[in-house]
Design a protein around this motif. Structure first.
Motif, PDB file in Angstrom:
ATOM      1  N   LEU A  56       6.703  45.179  14.264  1.00  0.00           N
ATOM      2  CA  LEU A  56       6.207  44.081  13.569  1.00  0.00           C
ATOM      3  C   LEU A  56       5.277  44.826  12.589  1.00  0.00           C
ATOM      4  O   LEU A  56       5.001  46.124  12.837  1.00  0.00           O
ATOM      5  CB  LEU A  56       5.437  43.151  14.435  1.00  0.00           C
ATOM      6  N   PHE A 130       6.667  35.238  11.748  1.00  0.00           N
ATOM      7  CA  PHE A 130       5.981  34.588  12.778  1.00  0.00           C
ATOM      8  C   PHE A 130       5.235  33.273  12.106  1.00  0.00           C
ATOM      9  O   PHE A 130       4.121  33.145  12.170  1.00  0.00           O
ATOM     10  CB  PHE A 130       5.034  35.471  13.551  1.00  0.00           C
ATOM     11  N   LYS A 183       5.512  28.400  16.348  1.00  0.00           N
ATOM     12  CA  LYS A 183       4.562  28.954  17.272  1.00  0.00           C
ATOM     13  C   LYS A 183       3.263  28.062  17.227  1.00  0.00           C
ATOM     14  O   LYS A 183       2.998  27.445  16.374  1.00  0.00           O
ATOM     15  CB  LYS A 183       4.111  30.352  16.726  1.00  0.00           C
ATOM     16  N   PHE A 230      -0.968  32.047  23.705  1.00  0.00           N
ATOM     17  CA  PHE A 230      -1.577  32.893  24.689  1.00  0.00           C
ATOM     18  C   PHE A 230      -2.206  32.142  25.515  1.00  0.00           C
ATOM     19  O   PHE A 230      -2.512  32.860  26.847  1.00  0.00           O
ATOM     20  CB  PHE A 230      -2.962  33.346  23.768  1.00  0.00           C
ATOM     21  N   ASP A 262       3.700  36.306  22.295  1.00  0.00           N
ATOM     22  CA  ASP A 262       2.579  36.754  21.459  1.00  0.00           C
ATOM     23  C   ASP A 262       2.026  38.134  21.703  1.00  0.00           C
ATOM     24  O   ASP A 262       2.522  38.837  22.626  1.00  0.00           O
ATOM     25  CB  ASP A 262       1.463  35.933  21.516  1.00  0.00           C
ATOM     26  N   TYR A 263       1.418  38.691  20.651  1.00  0.00           N
ATOM     27  CA  TYR A 263       1.001  39.885  20.757  1.00  0.00           C
ATOM     28  C   TYR A 263       0.250  40.353  22.118  1.00  0.00           C
ATOM     29  O   TYR A 263      -1.082  40.057  22.432  1.00  0.00           O
ATOM     30  CB  TYR A 263      -0.160  40.234  19.817  1.00  0.00           C
ATOM     31  N   TRP A 400      -4.022  34.837   6.755  1.00  0.00           N
ATOM     32  CA  TRP A 400      -2.844  35.449   6.665  1.00  0.00           C
ATOM     33  C   TRP A 400      -2.505  36.028   5.489  1.00  0.00           C
ATOM     34  O   TRP A 400      -1.749  35.264   4.785  1.00  0.00           O
ATOM     35  CB  TRP A 400      -1.946  34.732   7.659  1.00  0.00           C
ATOM     36  N   GLU A 462      -7.693  33.610  13.496  1.00  0.00           N
ATOM     37  CA  GLU A 462      -7.634  34.089  14.940  1.00  0.00           C
ATOM     38  C   GLU A 462      -8.942  34.927  15.251  1.00  0.00           C
ATOM     39  O   GLU A 462      -9.153  35.439  14.622  1.00  0.00           O
ATOM     40  CB  GLU A 462      -6.342  35.151  15.179  1.00  0.00           C
TER      41      GLU A 462
HETATM   42  C1  NOJ Z   1      -1.410  37.242  17.502  1.00  0.00           C
HETATM   43  C2  NOJ Z   1      -1.087  35.804  16.887  1.00  0.00           C
HETATM   44  O1  NOJ Z   1      -1.744  34.818  17.814  1.00  0.00           O
HETATM   45  C3  NOJ Z   1       0.070  35.430  16.410  1.00  0.00           C
HETATM   46  O2  NOJ Z   1       0.249  34.273  15.756  1.00  0.00           O
HETATM   47  C4  NOJ Z   1       0.818  36.508  15.402  1.00  0.00           C
HETATM   48  O3  NOJ Z   1       2.023  36.128  14.885  1.00  0.00           O
HETATM   49  C5  NOJ Z   1       0.848  38.001  16.312  1.00  0.00           C
HETATM   50  N1  NOJ Z   1      -0.499  38.285  16.607  1.00  0.00           N
HETATM   51  C6  NOJ Z   1       1.384  39.086  15.396  1.00  0.00           C
HETATM   52  O4  NOJ Z   1       0.517  39.306  14.624  1.00  0.00           O
END
Ligand code: NOJ
Length: 727
Positions: A56, A130, A183, A230, A262-263, A400, A462
């Motif tokens: 990614l 995503f 998501k 998460f 998720d990450y 984003w 985030e």
């Molecule tokens: C964390 C985020 O919660 C998620 O929405 C995102 O797709 C991933 N990072 C990848 O960047």
């Protein structure tokens, strides 16, 4: 692997070593080199030896070719990479943030912007986005409210379908499309107190009726991937939630795509406190249904050990590998690992600027417009443009920003300058005390003041929760001084969430326009709205609080046994703040005086298998074309469970010519009256239902039709000893 063919995937798996299998389930990240994102030498080595099959945060044709070459031409099995990226609200061309897009209530537009973003991203070599983020959020403290469709599950459903269709098109092997990821399933939007990553603890019915419907719609629309949240629900992190990821998603809903964590979320199962080490974390996630470990922290370190310990089986690993390979096949990556990369995407990007302009204007919500302060006349005295967001190109990108660049964004100031060639635009870059004095001098010199305030883009998204989502003190002071000049103040609020506005603006500004983070064409679109070339097309997809203490606040609340009544002490209200929001869900003004009239229904009763049609006229009493959103809400006055005061079930954006009447039709079947009953089964009950039709979710403003539902259960007989709490 020879390119140009699709392999027999089972035979391919049979040839794979365990590390190669785990590699297919492992997603590593690109890194930012001087010239842009690249796969670092270490990642390239892992593609060559097959220990990572997905990446990614990588884009650009050159970086993609290099990475795909390592995997598909220089590795033993030649399996191409899935390349994922957060193409959330645009790629190089940036569209308004999703909450802003949601405000446009325009599914065709939602689909169009996703398709445009997919086209640009695919040309950069990306195959998986995503997005869409579908978390229903009712707490503006949560920074991620900006990424989703707002507070309403039905809006979320329609948004989900439009976005999946837009990103994916008809077939995933279309090289101008992307696989989409719905998501973050698991009630991320219900995170406690709006704090990011925090637990959720909610009822089964809230889960089923508020959090999950958008995901069900995404699955029904054929979404290729799902990402769990998460956070945890009552102690069970979604990444380890087998009932959710396998029981509900795969078995009940028939989802056959991939589940990508998720990450680092698999490794974080250790931090949550449900796994002792990477082997346990990997086993919990894989057995729950997670195919790809984003960042690979646990699968690469713990999955082999989990196998040795007997925590997972080889068939479970193989099943996940097969799903990943199947997605690669569906994307056409085996046939062409360089799928979609280049040719030069410039012409598409240029074409997308017009769409970005239209989308940004369609997202803007006019909260207030005293004495028709807007649109501003094309002639007249000077306009002073003042405030920290006036010349903030980078902030227009929102949280984003994809591959977007600040230098591509039209600032609010530049948009205003272009929109009013016949008026003097006064502006003073803000820094230091002297500039504050100069600013006020401009304000006094001008005929009208455009105040550009709100949040910076780094205050939303985030990990950007805010305990006090309001206007910063310095901006409140500035706004007070501007109002004190006595000049009309047009407040432009850029934000990723509803922010509590100071009384001085709510009461005394001539107009308040929410511009969100508008993307590449934010300024041009603002110019279009201020000069009246475009309607402010948005309606609030989220309730706008009057005070922080009201949060969480949303229209679909239950009435309570003691509804708020200012004359009665023992009722559901506050001593110190109002119960009503500042602006209701669905609020938003246009420039033409549109009204709803003549609501009708073609039958008075409806039973199983039947449908009814509601119609309502939208009347334009003015002399300019106008647009609005017709909303239909359902109210169930007596049921076995107290139902929300009203629930949105249909909406339609409609334009009406000057002096004309347009009629909107909504067709309903009894499923819109269904709810999760005491026994946790979806039921329809017989009896009276009211249909509330019009605009914003204010009960007394809506037109009311009453119908009778027949052939359902009785609300009295439905009471049962199998109540959820006793199960
Ligand atoms: C964390 C985020 O919660 C998620 O929405 C995102 O797709 C991933 N990072 C990848 O960047």
């Amino acid at each position: 692997m020879t390119t140009g063919t699709s392999p027999d995937l089972s035979a391919l798996i049979a040839r794979m070593s365990l590390p190669e299998k785990i590699g297919q389930l492992t997603m590593v990240t690109g890194h930012w080199a001087v010239t842009g994102p690249r796969a670092d030498p270490l990642s390239l080595a892992t593609f060559r030896d097959g220990s990572a099959g997905c990446i990614l945060n990588l884009w650009s044709p050159e970086a993609m070719r290099e990475a795909q070459r390592a995997a598909s031409e220089e590795s033993r099995l030649g399996i191409p990479l899935i390349i994922g990226f957060d193409v959330v609200h645009g790629h190089r061309t940036v569209f308004p943030i999703p909450l802003g897009e949601a405000a446009s209530f325009d599914p065709a537009l939602w689909q169009e912007t996703a398709a445009a973003a997919a086209k640009e991203a695919a040309a950069d070599g990306i195959s998986l986005t995503f997005a869409p983020m579908l978390d229903v959020a009712r707490d503006p403290r949560w920074g991620r409210i900006c990424e989703g469709p707002g507070e309403d599950p039905y809006v979320g459903q329609v948004f989900a379908v439009a976005k999946v269709k837009g990103f994916q098109g008809r077939s995933l092997d279309d090289p101008a499309r992307l696989a989409a990821t719905a998501k973050h399933i698991g009630a991320y939007g219900a995170t406690l107190a709006g704090r990011d990553y925090a637990s959720a603890d909610l009822s089964e019915s809230d889960m089923a009726e508020v959090q999950l419907p958008a995901f069900a719609s995404a699955v029904a629309a054929g979404v290729a991937a799902i990402m769990p949240s998460f956070n945890d629900i009552a102690g069970l992190p979604s990444t380890a939630n087998a009932a959710l990821l396998t029981g509900l998603l795969r078995q009940r809903w028939g989802f056959d795509g991939i589940i990508v964590s998720d990450y680092n979320a698999v490794a974080e199962l250790i931090v949550h406190g449900v796994a002792a080490d990477h082997a346990e974390a990997a086993a919990l996630a894989l057995r729950a249904g997670v195919d790809i470990d984003m960042m690979g922290g646990s699968y690469s370190r713990g999955l082999a050990e989990a196998l040795v310990r007997g925590l997972v089986t080889l068939p479970e690993i193989d099943a996940a590998v097969l799903r990943v390979l199947r997605l690669k096949e569906r994307l056409g990556l085996f046939a062409d690992p360089y799928r979609g990369i280049g040719p030069d995407a410039e012409p598409a990007r240029v074409a997308h600027r017009g769409l970005a302009r239209r989308a940004a204007a369609a997202a803007m919500v006019l909260l207030k417009n005293e004495a028709k302060a807007l649109p501003l006349s094309s002639t007249g005295g000077a306009i002073a443009v003042i405030g920290p967001l006036a010349q903030a190109a980078d902030d227009m990108l929102g949280p984003w920003s994809g591959a977007g660049r600040a230098e591509d964004c039209v600032t609010l100031l530049d948009g205003i300058r272009a929109a009013f060639p016949g008026r003097t635009i006064l502006y003073e870059p803000a820094s230091g005390f002297d500039s504050a004095k100069a600013t006020m001098a401009l304000a006094r010199e001008a005929e009208a003041i455009v105040f550009c305030g709100g949040e910076t883009r780094r205050m939303s998204g985030e990990a950007n929760s805010r305990g006090e989502p309001d206007l910063a003190l310095a901006q409140r002071r500035l706004a007070t001084k501007l109002i004190a000049t006595g000049k009309p103040v047009i407040a432009i609020i850029c934000c990723g969430r509803p922010i509590v506005l100071p009384p001085v603006l709510v009461d005394k500004a001539a107009a308040i326009l929410v511009a969100w983070f508008g993307g590449s064409e934010a300024g041009t679109a603002l110019g279009d709205v201020l000069n009246g070339h475009s309607e402010p097309g948005g309606r609030l997809p989220v309730t706008w609080p009057a005070a922080i203490g009201q949060i969480p606040i949303y229209y679909a609340r239950r009435r309570s046994g003691r509804p708020a009544d200012a004359r009665q002490h023992y009722t559901s209200k506050y001593l110190d703040i109002p119960v009503e929001p500042q602006f209701a869900f669905g609020h938003g003004l246009g420039y033409a005086p549109l009204r709803f009239a003549n609501a009708q229904v073609d039958r008075a009763t409806i039973g199983p298998g039947q449908s009814l049609t509601v119609s309502v006229d939208v009347v334009n009493d003015g002399n300019r074309e106008g647009a609005t959103v017709a909303m239909l809400y359902v109210q169930d006055p007596v049921a076995s469970l107290a139902r929300p005061i009203m629930l949105l079930k249909r909406f339609e954006k409609i334009s009406v010519a000057p002096g004309a009447v347009a009629t909107v039709h909504f067709t309903l079947t009894t499923d819109v009256f269904a709810f999760l009953g005491i026994d946790m089964e979806r039921i329809v009950e017989s009896g009276r239902i009211d249909l509330l039709i019009g605009g914003r979710a204010v009960e007394e403003e809506l037109l009311r039709l009453t119908i009778e539902v027949t052939g359902g259960r009785s609300h009295i007989a439905a009471a049962s000893v199998r109540a959820a709490v006793n199960r």
